[in-house]
Design a protein around this motif. Structure first.
Motif, PDB file in Angstrom:
ATOM      1  N   HIS A  48       0.882  -1.001  -0.023  1.00  0.00           N
ATOM      2  CA  HIS A  48      -0.191   0.321   0.162  1.00  0.00           C
ATOM      3  C   HIS A  48       0.803   1.203  -0.417  1.00  0.00           C
ATOM      4  O   HIS A  48       0.449   1.961  -0.590  1.00  0.00           O
ATOM      5  N   GLY A  49       1.872   1.388   0.770  1.00  0.00           N
ATOM      6  CA  GLY A  49       2.973   2.546   0.617  1.00  0.00           C
ATOM      7  C   GLY A  49       2.883   3.938   1.399  1.00  0.00           C
ATOM      8  O   GLY A  49       2.621   4.502   1.024  1.00  0.00           O
ATOM      9  N   SER A  50       1.186   3.872   2.382  1.00  0.00           N
ATOM     10  CA  SER A  50       1.084   4.818   3.136  1.00  0.00           C
ATOM     11  C   SER A  50       1.571   4.996   4.268  1.00  0.00           C
ATOM     12  O   SER A  50       2.267   4.338   5.023  1.00  0.00           O
ATOM     13  N   VAL A  51       2.174   6.580   3.735  1.00  0.00           N
ATOM     14  CA  VAL A  51       2.593   7.231   5.450  1.00  0.00           C
ATOM     15  C   VAL A  51       1.582   7.099   6.446  1.00  0.00           C
ATOM     16  O   VAL A  51       2.294   6.842   7.644  1.00  0.00           O
ATOM     17  N   TYR A  52       0.443   6.747   6.922  1.00  0.00           N
ATOM     18  CA  TYR A  52      -0.224   6.273   7.690  1.00  0.00           C
ATOM     19  C   TYR A  52       0.012   5.229   8.201  1.00  0.00           C
ATOM     20  O   TYR A  52      -0.192   4.900   9.479  1.00  0.00           O
ATOM     21  N   PHE A  53       0.115   3.930   7.497  1.00  0.00           N
ATOM     22  CA  PHE A  53       0.219   3.000   7.806  1.00  0.00           C
ATOM     23  C   PHE A  53       1.246   2.308   7.503  1.00  0.00           C
ATOM     24  O   PHE A  53       1.853   1.810   6.967  1.00  0.00           O
ATOM     25  N   PRO A  54       2.259   2.389   8.811  1.00  0.00           N
ATOM     26  CA  PRO A  54       3.868   2.227   8.272  1.00  0.00           C
ATOM     27  C   PRO A  54       3.754   0.385   8.594  1.00  0.00           C
ATOM     28  O   PRO A  54       3.470  -0.114   8.972  1.00  0.00           O
ATOM     29  N   PRO A  55       4.580  -0.577   7.601  1.00  0.00           N
ATOM     30  CA  PRO A  55       4.948  -2.308   8.164  1.00  0.00           C
ATOM     31  C   PRO A  55       5.524  -2.236   9.600  1.00  0.00           C
ATOM     32  O   PRO A  55       6.092  -1.700  10.019  1.00  0.00           O
ATOM     33  N   PRO A  56       5.215  -3.451  10.208  1.00  0.00           N
ATOM     34  CA  PRO A  56       4.833  -3.725  11.151  1.00  0.00           C
ATOM     35  C   PRO A  56       6.948  -3.626  12.586  1.00  0.00           C
ATOM     36  O   PRO A  56       7.423  -3.082  12.695  1.00  0.00           O
ATOM     37  N   GLY A  57       7.880  -3.975  10.525  1.00  0.00           N
ATOM     38  CA  GLY A  57       8.865  -3.737  10.250  1.00  0.00           C
ATOM     39  C   GLY A  57       9.765  -2.086  11.283  1.00  0.00           C
ATOM     40  O   GLY A  57      10.270  -2.290  11.950  1.00  0.00           O
ATOM     41  N   ILE A  74       7.718  -0.430  12.243  1.00  0.00           N
ATOM     42  CA  ILE A  74       7.223   0.204  13.389  1.00  0.00           C
ATOM     43  C   ILE A  74       8.316  -0.511  14.681  1.00  0.00           C
ATOM     44  O   ILE A  74       9.045   0.110  15.817  1.00  0.00           O
ATOM     45  N   ALA A  75       8.289  -1.374  14.577  1.00  0.00           N
ATOM     46  CA  ALA A  75       9.329  -2.321  15.830  1.00  0.00           C
ATOM     47  C   ALA A  75      11.084  -1.724  15.631  1.00  0.00           C
ATOM     48  O   ALA A  75      10.829  -1.283  16.752  1.00  0.00           O
ATOM     49  N   HIS A  76      11.453  -0.861  14.587  1.00  0.00           N
ATOM     50  CA  HIS A  76      12.537  -0.725  14.445  1.00  0.00           C
ATOM     51  C   HIS A  76      12.766   0.404  15.433  1.00  0.00           C
ATOM     52  O   HIS A  76      13.831   1.320  16.100  1.00  0.00           O
ATOM     53  N   ARG A  77      11.550   1.445  14.780  1.00  0.00           N
ATOM     54  CA  ARG A  77      11.583   2.726  15.435  1.00  0.00           C
ATOM     55  C   ARG A  77      11.340   3.212  17.272  1.00  0.00           C
ATOM     56  O   ARG A  77      12.290   3.392  17.784  1.00  0.00           O
ATOM     57  N   ALA A  78      10.067   1.258  17.475  1.00  0.00           N
ATOM     58  CA  ALA A  78      10.601   1.622  19.451  1.00  0.00           C
ATOM     59  C   ALA A  78      11.624   0.859  19.554  1.00  0.00           C
ATOM     60  O   ALA A  78      11.765   1.517  20.559  1.00  0.00           O
ATOM     61  N   HIS A  79      12.141   0.552  18.698  1.00  0.00           N
ATOM     62  CA  HIS A  79      13.979  -0.395  19.524  1.00  0.00           C
ATOM     63  C   HIS A  79      14.378   1.394  19.319  1.00  0.00           C
ATOM     64  O   HIS A  79      15.490   0.848  20.987  1.00  0.00           O
ATOM     65  N   GLU A  80      14.692   1.701  17.996  1.00  0.00           N
ATOM     66  CA  GLU A  80      15.505   3.183  18.266  1.00  0.00           C
ATOM     67  C   GLU A  80      15.470   4.131  19.768  1.00  0.00           C
ATOM     68  O   GLU A  80      15.726   4.532  20.308  1.00  0.00           O
ATOM     69  N   LEU A 100       4.032   9.613  12.452  1.00  0.00           N
ATOM     70  CA  LEU A 100       2.782   7.967  12.462  1.00  0.00           C
ATOM     71  C   LEU A 100       3.815   6.901  13.549  1.00  0.00           C
ATOM     72  O   LEU A 100       3.101   6.313  13.631  1.00  0.00           O
ATOM     73  N   LEU A 101       5.086   7.263  13.164  1.00  0.00           N
ATOM     74  CA  LEU A 101       5.845   5.949  12.686  1.00  0.00           C
ATOM     75  C   LEU A 101       5.816   5.901  14.731  1.00  0.00           C
ATOM     76  O   LEU A 101       5.364   5.038  15.197  1.00  0.00           O
ATOM     77  N   THR A 102       6.335   6.930  15.821  1.00  0.00           N
ATOM     78  CA  THR A 102       6.140   6.752  16.681  1.00  0.00           C
ATOM     79  C   THR A 102       4.726   6.754  17.560  1.00  0.00           C
ATOM     80  O   THR A 102       4.822   5.870  18.640  1.00  0.00           O
ATOM     81  N   VAL A 103       3.818   7.091  16.937  1.00  0.00           N
ATOM     82  CA  VAL A 103       2.133   6.839  17.272  1.00  0.00           C
ATOM     83  C   VAL A 103       1.968   5.399  17.224  1.00  0.00           C
ATOM     84  O   VAL A 103       1.320   4.809  18.339  1.00  0.00           O
ATOM     85  N   TRP A 104       2.226   4.908  15.954  1.00  0.00           N
ATOM     86  CA  TRP A 104       2.323   3.249  16.335  1.00  0.00           C
ATOM     87  C   TRP A 104       3.375   2.427  17.113  1.00  0.00           C
ATOM     88  O   TRP A 104       2.747   1.685  17.215  1.00  0.00           O
ATOM     89  N   ALA A 105       4.177   3.102  17.187  1.00  0.00           N
ATOM     90  CA  ALA A 105       5.412   2.082  18.258  1.00  0.00           C
ATOM     91  C   ALA A 105       4.348   2.529  19.744  1.00  0.00           C
ATOM     92  O   ALA A 105       4.943   1.466  20.139  1.00  0.00           O
ATOM     93  N   ALA A 106       4.309   3.667  20.138  1.00  0.00           N
ATOM     94  CA  ALA A 106       3.890   3.743  21.534  1.00  0.00           C
ATOM     95  C   ALA A 106       2.346   2.541  21.388  1.00  0.00           C
ATOM     96  O   ALA A 106       2.395   1.593  22.520  1.00  0.00           O
ATOM     97  N   LEU A 107       2.015   2.011  20.249  1.00  0.00           N
ATOM     98  CA  LEU A 107       0.754   1.571  20.478  1.00  0.00           C
ATOM     99  C   LEU A 107       1.746   0.236  20.259  1.00  0.00           C
ATOM    100  O   LEU A 107       0.971  -0.815  21.253  1.00  0.00           O
ATOM    101  N   LEU A 108       2.476  -0.097  19.988  1.00  0.00           N
ATOM    102  CA  LEU A 108       2.703  -1.657  19.663  1.00  0.00           C
ATOM    103  C   LEU A 108       2.604  -1.523  21.247  1.00  0.00           C
ATOM    104  O   LEU A 108       3.030  -2.779  22.246  1.00  0.00           O
ATOM    105  N   LEU A 109       4.169  -0.692  21.794  1.00  0.00           N
ATOM    106  CA  LEU A 109       4.503  -0.801  23.136  1.00  0.00           C
ATOM    107  C   LEU A 109       3.100  -1.075  24.206  1.00  0.00           C
ATOM    108  O   LEU A 109       3.490  -1.960  24.992  1.00  0.00           O
TER     109      LEU A 109
END
Lengths: 250, 282
Positions: free
Chosen positions: B49-58, B60-66, B246-255
């Motif tokens: 899809h390539g949307s900025v609003y729905f980044p792939p989990p990889g 997201i996980a990378h951002r969370a790690h970072e 948005l990436l950080t938002v998703w990372a927070a949700l994942l956390l």
């Protein structure tokens, strides 16, 4: 301990359960109370145990009116599965009543082990009640009742849900305890054979409602009691027939 | 009881290493497989899809790690942001949940022990429980102003009801025969509580604690979403959103998801340990 019931009556609302029960149980007697189911036998025991106040008449233990649970009293209920605390080990179940006597933990445990050995459960102390068979669980309940050396022991159809063999073993255990300790025992049962085999005296209650005493019979049997020999005695057969007739009301 | 015996038998059978063991092993594998498949599907779909609003989990996980887990070894890999945001959140949640647990069990026992107290308090309790907890937060904002006390109070006040109601019902449901036994054994109040009421209510208490735990997590985030908060996972969330990160938002949700899962698993482990001696939760 001498137990006296004086024109005791109980009712639930309009329903009369017990009517005009007058009875004296002398110290050291093993009295069996027999009656059809629903005749108020359990209500009678609960009243003597002080769990339920008498609506009419009085109950006295050694001359003192029963208002709460009397001292020196122990009760064995029929439903061992519910009466034991499943979250405690067998030993802790048995030691529980000893807390009141202010013994140290080690003493309580030693005393519990001692009484467990007496009821034939040595080595089972660390297990939990639900790991034991029904007969063994009822032995635990008996041990818990005996651990404070009661002078008055009430038993509410204690062997009613056990198989025949286990029941006979426990009847003999009870007789042995009664012989050695001389405890006054009130033993409620609906089993006529059992009442004559175990009791020094059998009292029969009439069917509900308003149960009263219809027969008060001393049991005199020659010699010691033996499951096979005693039950075959002509005296035993005659007594059993008499109790049976009273229970059936003929 | 039958269930317990069956479980024991199962355990014994498993101990002997026959089919039962491999079945449960297969079960675990299967669950992992479903999880991996779902993640893969997400990854593929998001990439396609390539949307900025729905980044792939990889990513997201990378951002969370970072963001949180790339810190120095001596701080157990936690970053400044983790220490500054995740730990305060967890601390407030722990405080709120602890207050709710203690107060709920205490009040629950008091209410459940007396038939009259239960009848009198029940409507109030049902009412208090029915109010959606986040709706109460504005009240606490007014009473306590912004800050940690308000946040802890919001969590505690929301999480207290499930424990309280469940404890009261558990205590009230104590087997009447066992109450007779306690009377005949002449247990005093403390002994009755310790050896009868609490142990027999324990499965219900844990059911309440599980509900309270998830409420605590919800309220923890919610109380940090309000303006005036300076740290926390909820703050990270709103802050990132305002920066369109948005990436950080998703990372927070994942956390949050992972935290919720881990906390619940931990509570279940405690429950199993406490109730384990042959009692089922039901």
């Amino acid at each position: 301990m001498t137990l006296r019931l004086d024109s005791l009556g109980q009712r639930y609302g309009d329903q009369r359960v017990l009517h005009d029960i007058t009875l004296t149980v002398p110290d050291g007697q093993l009295l069996c109370v027999v009656g059809p189911s629903g005749c108020g036998k359990s209500t009678l025991l609960r009243t003597v145990a002080g769990l339920q106040p008498a609506r009419e008449g009085t109950v006295t233990v050694d001359g003192t009116p029963v208002t709460g649970v009397p001292d020196q009293l122990a009760v064995v209920f029929q439903d061992y599965g519910r009466s034991l605390f499943p979250w405690l080990t067998v030993r802790d179940n048995v030691a529980l009543p000893l807390r009141r006597r202010g013994l140290a933990r080690a003493e309580r445990r030693a005393e519990a082990e001692r009484i467990l050995e007496r009821v034939g459960l040595d080595g089972a102390g660390r297990r939990h009640p639900w790991q034991l068979s029904g007969g063994m669980q009822q032995r635990v309940a008996i041990a818990r009742a005996l651990v404070c050396r009661p002078s008055l022991l009430l038993m509410d159809e204690p062997f009613g849900s056990l198989d025949a063999q286990t029941r006979e073993d426990l009847e003999d255990l009870l007789l042995e305890v009664h012989r050695t300790d001389g405890t006054t025992i009130v033993f409620v049962t609906h089993d006529i054979d059992e009442s004559v085999y175990v009791g020094d005296r059998v009292v029969v209650l009439s069917p509900a409602p308003a149960s009263r005493i219809v027969l008060d019979l001393p049991v005199e049997l020659p010699g010691g009691r033996d499951q096979i020999a005693t039950r075959g005695l002509p005296e035993f057969v005659a007594l059993r027939a008499e109790v049976g007739r009273a229970v059936r009301g003929s | 009881m039958t269930r317990v015996i069956r479980r024991d038998r199962n355990a014994a059978r498993r101990g002997r290493g026959n089919p039962a063991r491999s079945t449960s092993f297969r079960h675990v594998l299967l669950r992992l497989l479903v999880l991996v498949l779902a993640l893969a599907l997400w990854q593929v779909a998001a990439q396609a899809h390539g949307s900025v609003y729905f980044p792939p989990p990889g990513r997201i996980a990378h951002r969370a790690h970072e963001l949180w887990f790339s810190g120095p070894v001596r701080r157990a890999f936690l970053t400044e942001a983790a220490v500054g945001d995740v730990l305060p959140s967890l601390g407030r949640m722990a405080a709120g949940f602890a207050i709710a647990a203690v107060a709920g069990i205490g009040a629950g026992v008091a209410v459940g022990r007396s038939r009259r107290a239960y009848a009198l308090c029940n409507p109030v309790l049902q009412f208090a429980r029915a109010v959606p907890p986040p709706a109460l937060v504005p009240v606490f904002v007014v009473v306590l102003d912004f800050g940690t006390p308000m946040q802890i109070a919001s969590i505690a006040f929301s999480a207290v009801w499930p424990v309280l109601v469940n404890t009261a019902e558990g205590v009230r449901d104590t087997d009447p025969l066992r109450l007779d036994v306690a009377a005949v054994l002449r247990l005093n109040r403390v002994e009755r509580l310790r050896f009868l009421l609490l142990p027999s209510a324990l499965p219900r208490i844990f059911a309440g604690l599980r509900l309270s735990l998830s409420l605590s997590l919800i309220l923890m985030v919610f109380s940090e979403l309000l303006p005036g908060t300076a740290d926390g996972i909820g703050y990270t969330l709103t802050d990132a959103q305002s920066r369109s990160d948005l990436l950080t938002v998703w990372a927070a949700l994942l956390l949050l998801g992972v935290l919720g899962y881990l906390l619940n698993t931990a509570l279940l482990a405690v429950e199993r340990r406490v109730l384990g001696r042959g009692r089922s939760t039901a």
